[in-house]
Write an enzyme that holds these catalytic residues in place. Structure first.
Site, short mmCIF file in Angstrom:
data_model
loop_
_atom_site.label_atom_id
_atom_site.label_comp_id
_atom_site.label_asym_id
_atom_site.label_seq_id
_atom_site.Cartn_x
_atom_site.Cartn_y
_atom_site.Cartn_z
N TYR A 110 11.96 2.82 0.56
CA TYR A 110 11.38 1.47 0.41
C TYR A 110 10.22 1.52 -0.59
CZ TYR A 110 8.02 -2.26 1.66
OH TYR A 110 7.10 -3.29 1.62
N ASP B 119 0.83 -1.21 0.00
CA ASP B 119 0.00 0.00 0.00
C ASP B 119 0.86 1.26 0.00
OD1 ASP B 119 0.97 -0.26 2.62
OD2 ASP B 119 -0.98 -0.02 3.59
N GLU B 120 2.12 1.13 0.45
CA GLU B 120 2.99 2.31 0.58
C GLU B 120 3.30 2.97 -0.77
OE1 GLU B 120 6.02 2.64 3.35
OE2 GLU B 120 5.24 1.11 4.69
N1 LIG Z 1 4.72 -7.30 5.98
C1 LIG Z 1 3.88 -6.39 5.51
O1 LIG Z 1 3.15 -5.71 6.25
C2 LIG Z 1 3.79 -6.16 4.01
C3 LIG Z 1 2.75 -5.36 3.54
C4 LIG Z 1 2.65 -5.16 2.16
C5 LIG Z 1 3.54 -5.75 1.31
N2 LIG Z 1 4.56 -6.51 1.79
C6 LIG Z 1 5.48 -7.12 0.81
O2 LIG Z 1 5.44 -8.53 1.00
C7 LIG Z 1 6.72 -9.09 0.73
C8 LIG Z 1 7.19 -9.88 1.93
O3 LIG Z 1 7.22 -9.02 3.08
P1 LIG Z 1 7.61 -9.60 4.51
O4 LIG Z 1 7.07 -8.67 5.51
O5 LIG Z 1 7.27 -11.04 4.55
O6 LIG Z 1 9.20 -9.44 4.46
P2 LIG Z 1 10.36 -10.14 5.29
O7 LIG Z 1 11.41 -9.09 5.44
O8 LIG Z 1 9.82 -10.81 6.51
O9 LIG Z 1 10.88 -11.29 4.33
C9 LIG Z 1 11.55 -11.02 3.13
C10 LIG Z 1 12.19 -12.32 2.67
O10 LIG Z 1 12.82 -12.06 1.39
C11 LIG Z 1 14.11 -12.65 1.41
N3 LIG Z 1 14.97 -11.91 0.49
C12 LIG Z 1 15.42 -10.64 0.59
N4 LIG Z 1 16.21 -10.34 -0.45
C13 LIG Z 1 16.26 -11.44 -1.23
C14 LIG Z 1 16.91 -11.77 -2.46
N5 LIG Z 1 17.69 -10.89 -3.09
N6 LIG Z 1 16.73 -13.01 -2.96
C15 LIG Z 1 15.96 -13.92 -2.35
N7 LIG Z 1 15.33 -13.67 -1.18
C16 LIG Z 1 15.48 -12.45 -0.64
C17 LIG Z 1 14.58 -12.55 2.85
O11 LIG Z 1 15.61 -13.48 3.13
C18 LIG Z 1 13.28 -12.84 3.61
O12 LIG Z 1 13.10 -14.21 3.84
C19 LIG Z 1 7.64 -7.92 0.38
O13 LIG Z 1 7.73 -7.83 -1.01
C20 LIG Z 1 6.92 -6.71 0.97
O14 LIG Z 1 7.23 -5.55 0.25
C21 LIG Z 1 4.69 -6.74 3.13
#
Ligand SMILES: NC(=O)c1ccc[n+]([C@@H]2O[C@H](COP(=O)([O-])OP(=O)(O)OC[C@H]3O[C@@H](n4cnc5c(N)ncnc54)[C@H](O)[C@@H]3O)[C@@H](O)[C@H]2O)c1
Length: 370
Positions: free
Chosen positions: A199, A176-177
């Site tokens: 980000y 959403d950001e």
């Molecule tokens: N958590 C939230 O509230 C939220 C909300 C909206 C969108 N998102 C999106 O959802 C996705 C996951 O978010 P999250 O909160 O689970 O993140 P997280 O930080 O918990 O997990 C990210 C994962 O990606 C892996 N990673 C990072 N760089 C990498 C690379 N180059 N190659 C392979 N793996 C890699 C990390 O090792 C980790 O396991 C992201 O794309 C984030 O932008 C998250």
């Protein structure tokens, strides 16, 4: 191509691991590519039958380095089977697909273009979650975000284009950001991108690339924008885990600025279900928002959690606001309702489960008030 096999990137992270579990529950065999950054936790997939492999010595060094500075208490570290050369990944995948295992976790970066191209023929679709995700870190230094979000997404989506073309489905998990601050009402899927922190800019770059690939090559890429997720498995540096862990330990709970920033909260397994509903029943290409009715100010969220944990508000400590901190995000997610999805776990129940998860790992069980 093998039927019902998925590539999920970032599957050892917070939302990634819930998505892998949801996919396995729906009958998919899942190949995970995860770079095992500080935010990943192999324990997140402990409910599944998983094999972990490291493609090469180069990757193994990365794994060892990261293992050194892990934030998570990992009770049962997995065995990492090295298979030596990137060419051998096909053998690993073929063995996996004819095995009773649920998931094959390849500990490598999605920036490894050669690896990504070799994996594509074996999967019907891709769900891309791999990313750096902590806004504060992106404000400190955004290099890792440029690498993971921009190079990593490009490598994954271009491998998909070259190998699968218009066949299959590619789902990009955005946020959403990317739409920026919304002071009133809620934005639907047609709103323009207005990123306001590094980000969000990196995530918007992914969306721009995705849109250009849809337009230029006619690729079946769908974008999903979830709102703020919370729940078990989130890294302790994020807001909800930090509130809970500091409260468990009697430490000050930092609240940015006046604490009046408003966010919409959604329980992570509900997001994972939404992602898989879109993957299975959504349009490709398209955009979907995943939201909930649970909107509240940050300060109200802290107070609520403290109340549930039976802790006093004296732990609340106001600290200097994050630069450029957006006051409010809000998504219109009517389209998901039309797809038949809605969140099943409300904030009270979700927070209760989340508190229990961190209490088990970070302290003796607190008394939790329903
Ligand atoms: N958590 C939230 O509230 C939220 C909300 C909206 C969108 N998102 C999106 O959802 C996705 C996951 O978010 P999250 O909160 O689970 O993140 P997280 O930080 O918990 O997990 C990210 C994962 O990606 C892996 N990673 C990072 N760089 C990498 C690379 N180059 N190659 C392979 N793996 C890699 C990390 O090792 C980790 O396991 C992201 O794309 C984030 O932008 C998250």
């Amino acid at each position: 191509m093998k039927e019902r096999s998925l590539l999920i990137t970032g599957g050892l992270g917070f939302l990634g691991s819930w998505t892998v579990e949801e996919a396995v529950r729906r009958g998919y065999k899942v190949i995970v590519v995860d770079a095992l950054t500080y935010a990943a936790n192999p324990e997140n997939l402990s409910s599944l039958k998983v094999k972990f492999v490291v493609p090469s010595v180069r990757h193994l060094w990365g794994v060892l380095r990261v293992e050194d500075r892990r934030a998570f208490p990992v009770s049962d570290p997995p065995n990492y089977d090295g298979y030596g050369r990137v060419e051998d990944v096909e053998r690993e995948v073929e063995e996996f697909l004819s095995s009773p295992l649920d998931a094959l976790v390849i500990l490598a970066s999605v920036e490894d273009y050669e690896l990504m191209k070799r994996l594509m023929p074996y999967v019907e679709g891709v769900i891309h979650l791999a990313a750096e995700t902590h806004v504060d870190r992106s404000i400190e230094d955004a290099w890792d975000f440029v690498r993971a979000e921009i190079l990593g997404f490009y490598s994954t989506v271009d491998a998909f284009r070259r190998v699968k073309g218009r066949e299959g489905r590619f789902l990009l998990v955005s946020t959403d950001e990317v739409l920026g601050e919304v002071m009133e009402g809620a934005l639907d899927e047609t709103a323009p991108l207005m990123p306001r922190n590094p980000y969000a800019a990196a995530k918007s770059s992914q969306e721009h690339f995705a849109q250009s690939y849809i337009n230029t090559y006619g690729l079946p890429i769908t974008i999903v924008r979830p709102t703020n997720a919370y729940g078990p498995r989130q890294h302790p540096e994020k807001f909800v885990p930090k509130i809970i862990i500091n409260a468990l330990r009697g430490l000050p709970i930092p609240v940015y600025g006046d604490g009046r920033q408003r966010r919409v909260w959604i329980y992570a397994p509900d997001v994972a279900r939404g992602i898989m509903d879109i993957y299975e029943r959504g349009n490709f290409p398209d955009i979907y928002h995943i939201g909930s009715m649970d909107e509240l100010e940050n300060l109200a969220l802290v107070r609520k959690i403290l109340r549930m944990m039976g802790k006093g508000e004296d732990l609340i400590t106001f600290v200097e606001d994050r630069p450029g901190h957006d006051r409010r995000y809000s998504l219109n997610w009517e389209k998901m309702r039309r797809l038949g999805w809605y969140p099943k776990v409300g904030l009270d129940e979700g927070l209760l489960r989340t508190i229990e998860y961190y209490a088990e790992r970070y302290a003796n069980r607190p008394s939790v008030r329903r």
